[in-house]
Design an enzyme around this catalytic site. Structure first.
Site, PDB file in Angstrom:
ATOM      1  N   CYS A   2       5.508   4.272  -2.162  1.00 15.41           N
ATOM      2  CA  CYS A   2       4.458   3.281  -2.196  1.00 15.41           C
ATOM      3  C   CYS A   2       4.025   2.995  -3.622  1.00 15.41           C
ATOM      4  O   CYS A   2       4.629   3.476  -4.573  1.00 15.41           O
ATOM      5  CB  CYS A   2       3.260   3.774  -1.378  1.00 15.41           C
ATOM      6  SG  CYS A   2       3.702   4.388   0.268  1.00 15.41           S
ATOM      7  N   ARG A  50       2.011   0.013   0.819  1.00 24.43           N
ATOM      8  CA  ARG A  50       2.790   1.010   1.545  1.00 24.43           C
ATOM      9  C   ARG A  50       4.172   0.516   1.926  1.00 24.43           C
ATOM     10  O   ARG A  50       4.333  -0.588   2.441  1.00 24.43           O
ATOM     11  CB  ARG A  50       2.057   1.439   2.821  1.00 24.43           C
ATOM     12  CG  ARG A  50       2.772   2.585   3.557  1.00 24.43           C
ATOM     13  CD  ARG A  50       2.116   2.903   4.884  1.00 24.43           C
ATOM     14  NE  ARG A  50       2.773   4.059   5.503  1.00 24.43           N
ATOM     15  CZ  ARG A  50       2.662   4.388   6.781  1.00 24.43           C
ATOM     16  NH1 ARG A  50       1.910   3.643   7.594  1.00 24.43           N
ATOM     17  NH2 ARG A  50       3.291   5.442   7.262  1.00 24.43           N
ATOM     18  N   ILE A  53       7.890   4.962   5.615  1.00 23.41           N
ATOM     19  CA  ILE A  53       9.110   5.752   5.754  1.00 23.41           C
ATOM     20  C   ILE A  53       8.948   6.838   6.816  1.00 23.41           C
ATOM     21  O   ILE A  53       9.851   7.091   7.609  1.00 23.41           O
ATOM     22  CB  ILE A  53       9.492   6.405   4.406  1.00 23.41           C
ATOM     23  CG1 ILE A  53       9.672   5.337   3.318  1.00 23.41           C
ATOM     24  CG2 ILE A  53      10.744   7.257   4.551  1.00 23.41           C
ATOM     25  CD1 ILE A  53      10.834   4.398   3.545  1.00 23.41           C
ATOM     26  N   ILE A  54       7.800   7.524   6.820  1.00 24.05           N
ATOM     27  CA  ILE A  54       7.509   8.604   7.762  1.00 24.05           C
ATOM     28  C   ILE A  54       6.199   8.281   8.476  1.00 24.05           C
ATOM     29  O   ILE A  54       5.247   7.797   7.865  1.00 24.05           O
ATOM     30  CB  ILE A  54       7.411   9.958   7.020  1.00 24.05           C
ATOM     31  CG1 ILE A  54       8.773  10.337   6.423  1.00 24.05           C
ATOM     32  CG2 ILE A  54       6.917  11.065   7.949  1.00 24.05           C
ATOM     33  CD1 ILE A  54       8.742  11.583   5.549  1.00 24.05           C
ATOM     34  N   ASN A  79       1.923   8.360  -3.795  1.00 14.04           N
ATOM     35  CA  ASN A  79       3.202   7.658  -3.915  1.00 14.04           C
ATOM     36  C   ASN A  79       4.309   8.697  -3.964  1.00 14.04           C
ATOM     37  O   ASN A  79       4.308   9.565  -4.836  1.00 14.04           O
ATOM     38  CB  ASN A  79       3.210   6.813  -5.194  1.00 14.04           C
ATOM     39  CG  ASN A  79       4.603   6.318  -5.554  1.00 14.04           C
ATOM     40  OD1 ASN A  79       5.418   6.024  -4.694  1.00 14.04           O
ATOM     41  ND2 ASN A  79       4.885   6.239  -6.851  1.00 14.04           N
ATOM     42  N   GLY A  80       5.277   8.630  -3.050  1.00 13.92           N
ATOM     43  CA  GLY A  80       6.396   9.560  -3.061  1.00 13.92           C
ATOM     44  C   GLY A  80       6.730  10.077  -1.690  1.00 13.92           C
ATOM     45  O   GLY A  80       6.392   9.465  -0.678  1.00 13.92           O
ATOM     46  N   ASP A 104       3.592  12.849   5.796  1.00 12.44           N
ATOM     47  CA  ASP A 104       3.724  13.823   4.707  1.00 12.44           C
ATOM     48  C   ASP A 104       2.593  13.739   3.690  1.00 12.44           C
ATOM     49  O   ASP A 104       2.549  14.536   2.759  1.00 12.44           O
ATOM     50  CB  ASP A 104       5.074  13.647   4.008  1.00 12.44           C
ATOM     51  CG  ASP A 104       5.218  12.290   3.330  1.00 12.44           C
ATOM     52  OD1 ASP A 104       4.648  11.310   3.840  1.00 12.44           O
ATOM     53  OD2 ASP A 104       5.911  12.190   2.304  1.00 12.44           O
ATOM     54  N   SER A 370      20.762   9.754  -4.148  1.00 14.95           N
ATOM     55  CA  SER A 370      21.553   9.556  -5.353  1.00 14.95           C
ATOM     56  C   SER A 370      21.685  10.885  -6.094  1.00 14.95           C
ATOM     57  O   SER A 370      21.028  11.866  -5.760  1.00 14.95           O
ATOM     58  CB  SER A 370      20.896   8.494  -6.247  1.00 14.95           C
ATOM     59  OG  SER A 370      21.758   8.109  -7.298  1.00 14.95           O
TER      60      SER A 370
END
Length: 640
Positions: A2, A50, A53-54, A79-80, A104, A370
């Site tokens: 985010c 936002r 993702i979860i 953020n993360g 999370d 990655s």
């Protein structure tokens, strides 16, 4: 993943700054186009974009939480991704805490209530965090150990503003009376190194919280930071009969890290080049996603593409592979947009192909893995072999070394043995400055109007070297790169360029548990048998396809040397230099002369030219307002 933006005011007047936060928030809508929100009390105002993702339907931010007797004590933006959030939630449950979401983010603020700032030592992931404690009247800011996620801040009389992207703070300049002058020390560091080293930014009034640090701020106070993570390569010899145990621990740690990094409520893909790093990650990811998609990019010019090798790797592991080929015209057209997304220029030509492969990946997935960090942790750069080749000089008496060094400097350029003699008689602290230095001081003085010797690369590297005196030479180089090249170039482009496409990038090598194994590897198991990353290659023997096990690293190589000398980009470069309003910073006739020398083949100035060109384009966008990057964040153009 985010974008956060907020302000702790000095005068208990947060409501008056809420409109400025709301206006600036869309500047980074690309970081979180799924939803946006704001919150404020008397002292603090938070804004958030936002990318879900979860816990897609919940875990909205800004998030408020408090114990039963102090409801809504804390407000948090984050953020993360925290990859051990399930385990953290279970641990905090046993300690009596209850949760309102399954995401999370909430374990961070609950953990902060229980452990205080030590919560960062429990987090396994990438993060930029802001928590306002309304009882203690303190703002807590923190970044992850390696600096994967950014966090900028600026303190003025109005208060302290913090954000995931600098452009949001710039948007608030009028509201907070921000000094917009440029930092000329940071400019020289950028030209010298190709990136702006932390904690600097090119704007004097805006800094970055450094990787592996947290900070507290009080209303009207300054940012008081503390380093909580100091990587140390504690290498010890490994007996021959114990080497396989080390290789097995590396494989197990990386496999566990990839498994944790695959946690998501959306589809996860993987970038794939032709080397061992990304191939190892993709191979392990395939175990958790049988329908894994992999992505790579390249160019039509021969020798500047790993497309074929990446396709062969994808076929070997059974992944569907998608390729994006970038033309010189596409490359040049994308540069202004990329410089806007970067906030400060990074003179790494691979930014552009990364932008295109990220855009292609975003059509299919929301998250990619990655291989960033493998070279720094496992000894992957060829330059790490240098201490071994220069070892004979260690036996030469100091007075003789000084004499040989003076001799090396008067030998003519190109003379056989000059480079070896000069490097061998120069201490590492002055010889090695990381992977990115573009100019020596003579070259720097040629193009910069106000080059100062006290601002050279040692200004940045000396404090870092001072902390590694007890390490072996290879470990010292790795340690330096963790604090310079990796967090200044590698991780900046990884974050900014993927988020430009609303794509979350995860880097399983840069994991606490992986580092806990990597920091113990002795140098003779990093650089040995004519190869780099020896221990990692041995650990991956039964995992990655054989054809990539010992391939040299290429990444996303760019034919910049050829393009700037030829019809592809020479005219474009000439136009950029001529139009740029940077005469007070650069000696433009010298830059034009350098371009012509490159075109004539007198010298390869491609890296130096790209460093100057990147700055000129950035300056044209953020200072001159002459270049339109072609982005309207408030009417977000990406199809989601």
């Amino acid at each position: 993943m985010c974008g956060l933006l907020g302000m702790l005011t000095s005068h208990c007047n947060a409501a008056s700054f809420a409109p400025a936060i709301e206006h600036a928030l869309p500047c980074m809508r690309h970081r979180g186009p799924d939803e946006a929100g704001t919150w404020h009390d008397d002292h603090a105002v938070f804004g958030f974009n936002r990318l879900s993702i979860i816990d897609l339907k919940h875990s909205h931010q800004p998030l408020q939480w408090g114990p039963e007797d102090q409801p809504d004590r804390y407000a948090m933006t984050f953020n993360g991704e925290i990859y051990n959030y399930i385990e953290l939630r279970e641990e905090l449950n046993t300690l009596g805490y209850q949760f309102n979401t399954s995401g999370d983010g909430e374990p961070i603020v609950v953990g902060f209530h229980h452990w205080g700032p030590d919560v960062v030592k429990h987090l396994r992931g990438m993060f930029g965090v802001a928590i306002w404690d309304s009882i203690e009247q303190k703002l807590f800011l923190a970044r992850d150990p390696f600096g994967i996620k950014p966090l900028y801040y600026s303190t003025t009389d109005a208060g302290t503003v913090f954000a995931s992207e600098k452009k949001c703070i710039l948007d608030m300049a009028g509201a907070i009376d921000l000094d917009l002058s440029l930092d000329h020390r940071a400019i020289e560091h950028y030209v010298d190194l190709q990136y702006t080293p932390e904690p600097e930014s090119l704007h004097a009034g805006i800094r970055r919280l450094e990787s592996g640090t947290y900070a507290f701020v009080t209303p009207g106070g300054t940012v008081d930071s503390t380093r909580y993570f100091e990587p140390k390569f504690k290498t010890t010899p490994v007996p021959k009969d114990k080497e396989q145990d080390l290789f097995d621990r590396i494989a197990a740690a990386l496999e566990d890290s990839v498994a944790k990094h695959m946690r998501a409520d959306v589809t996860v893909g993987s970038f794939l080049s032709g080397g061992i790093d990304s191939t190892a990650i993709a191979t392990l990811a395939k175990r958790h996603n049988p329908n894994l998609l992999t992505f790579t990019t390249g160019f039509e010019r021969e020798g500047y593409s790993e497309v074929d090798v990446a396709a062969e790797s994808a076929a070997a592991i059974g992944a569907e592979h998608i390729v994006k080929v970038v033309s010189p015209e596409e490359y040049a057209d994308a540069v202004p947009k990329i410089m806007w997304y970067l906030d400060d220029p990074v003179a790494d030509p691979s930014l552009v192909p990364l932008y295109f492969v990220a855009a292609e990946a975003r059509k299919h997935v929301k998250v990619v893995l990655s291989g960033e960090g493998a070279d720094e942790l496992f000894g992957g750069y060829t330059i790490y072999k240098e201490p071994l080749s220069l070892a004979p000089f260690d036996k030469v008496p100091a007075p003789l070394l000084k004499g040989l060094n003076r001799l090396s400097r008067v030998l003519r350029e190109g003379m056989k043995g000059k480079s070896l003699l000069e490097r061998g008689t120069t201490p590492m602290e002055k010889r090695y400055y990381g992977n990115a230095r573009s100019f020596n001081y003579e070259q720097l003085s040629r193009v910069l109007i106000d080059a100062r010797p006290e601002w050279d690369h040692t200004d940045v590297t000396a404090p870092i070297y001072a902390k590694s005196r007890d390490m072996d030479p290879v470990a010292r180089m790795q340690h330096l790169d963790l604090f310079t090249w990796m967090r200044g170039d590698i991780l900046v482009k990884a974050d900014k360029i993927t988020m430009a496409n609303s794509l979350e990038l995860r880097v399983p090598f840069l994991d606490r548990e992986v580092f806990a194994v990597a920091e113990t590897i002795p140098y003779d198991l990093k650089i040995t048998e004519g190869t780099t990353k020896y221990a990692l290659r041995k650990a991956m023997e039964q995992i990655v396809p054989a054809h990539v096990l010992h391939r040299k690293k290429l990444g996303f190589p760019v034919p910049m040397r050829h393009w700037l000398a030829g019809d592809e980009l020479h005219g474009w470069a000439l136009e950029q230099i001529t139009a740029s309003g940077t005469e007070h910073i650069f000696n433009k006739p010298a830059v034009l002369e350098m371009l012509e020398e490159h075109r004539q083949g007198v010298s390869d100035h491609s890296r130096r030219l790209w460093t100057v060109l990147s700055f000129m384009i950035w300056h044209g966008i953020f200072v001159e307002h002459r270049i339109d990057p072609g982005i309207e964040e408030r009417d977000y153009p990406v199809e989601l």
